[in-house]
Write an enzyme that holds these catalytic residues in place. Structure first.
Site, PDB file in Angstrom:
ATOM      1  N   ARG A  27      -2.595   5.820  -0.431  1.00 22.52           N
ATOM      2  CA  ARG A  27      -2.934   6.831   0.570  1.00 22.52           C
ATOM      3  C   ARG A  27      -2.118   8.083   0.311  1.00 22.52           C
ATOM      4  O   ARG A  27      -0.914   8.003   0.043  1.00 22.52           O
ATOM      5  CB  ARG A  27      -2.610   6.326   1.982  1.00 22.52           C
ATOM      6  N   MET A  45       0.853  -1.173   0.000  1.00 24.01           N
ATOM      7  CA  MET A  45       0.000   0.000   0.000  1.00 24.01           C
ATOM      8  C   MET A  45       0.903   1.243   0.000  1.00 24.01           C
ATOM      9  O   MET A  45       1.515   1.554   1.017  1.00 24.01           O
ATOM     10  CB  MET A  45      -0.912  -0.008   1.220  1.00 24.01           C
ATOM     11  N   PRO A  46       0.999   1.958  -1.116  1.00 22.97           N
ATOM     12  CA  PRO A  46       1.789   3.194  -1.129  1.00 22.97           C
ATOM     13  C   PRO A  46       1.174   4.250  -0.217  1.00 22.97           C
ATOM     14  O   PRO A  46      -0.040   4.425  -0.166  1.00 22.97           O
ATOM     15  CB  PRO A  46       1.723   3.652  -2.585  1.00 22.97           C
ATOM     16  N   PHE A  47       2.056   4.924   0.507  1.00 26.08           N
ATOM     17  CA  PHE A  47       1.654   6.026   1.380  1.00 26.08           C
ATOM     18  C   PHE A  47       2.488   7.233   0.966  1.00 26.08           C
ATOM     19  O   PHE A  47       3.715   7.218   1.082  1.00 26.08           O
ATOM     20  CB  PHE A  47       1.908   5.668   2.844  1.00 26.08           C
TER      21      PHE A  47
END
Length: 76
Positions: A40, A1-3
């Site tokens: 995100r 999940m890229p943040f």
């Protein structure tokens, strides 16, 4: 999940912030193939008095630049 965490000086419109969120999401999706729903993005706006480089705040830098411009205009 890229943040993706972005800090910006204050002064952008809500639409500019929204556009940035959209473009960052699209870029992450293209670059790493992450599903958009898993990306995100957090935008943090920082007051010019709270951000400095070389011991000079953005507010001080902006004020000095405005004074220089005003002085140059008066000399014309």
């Amino acid at each position: 999940m890229p943040f993706i965490d972005v800090s910006l000086g204050t002064g952008r419109t809500p639409q500019q912030i929204r556009d940035l969120i959209h473009e960052l999401t699209e870029a992450a999706h293209r670059a790493v193939g992450a599903p958009k729903a898993n990306i995100r993005v957090v935008i943090r706006e920082v007051e010019p008095e709270h951000w400095a480089a070389g011991d000079v705040t953005i507010a001080e830098r902006t004020s000095a630049a405005a004074a220089t411009t005003e002085h140059s205009e008066q000399e014309k």
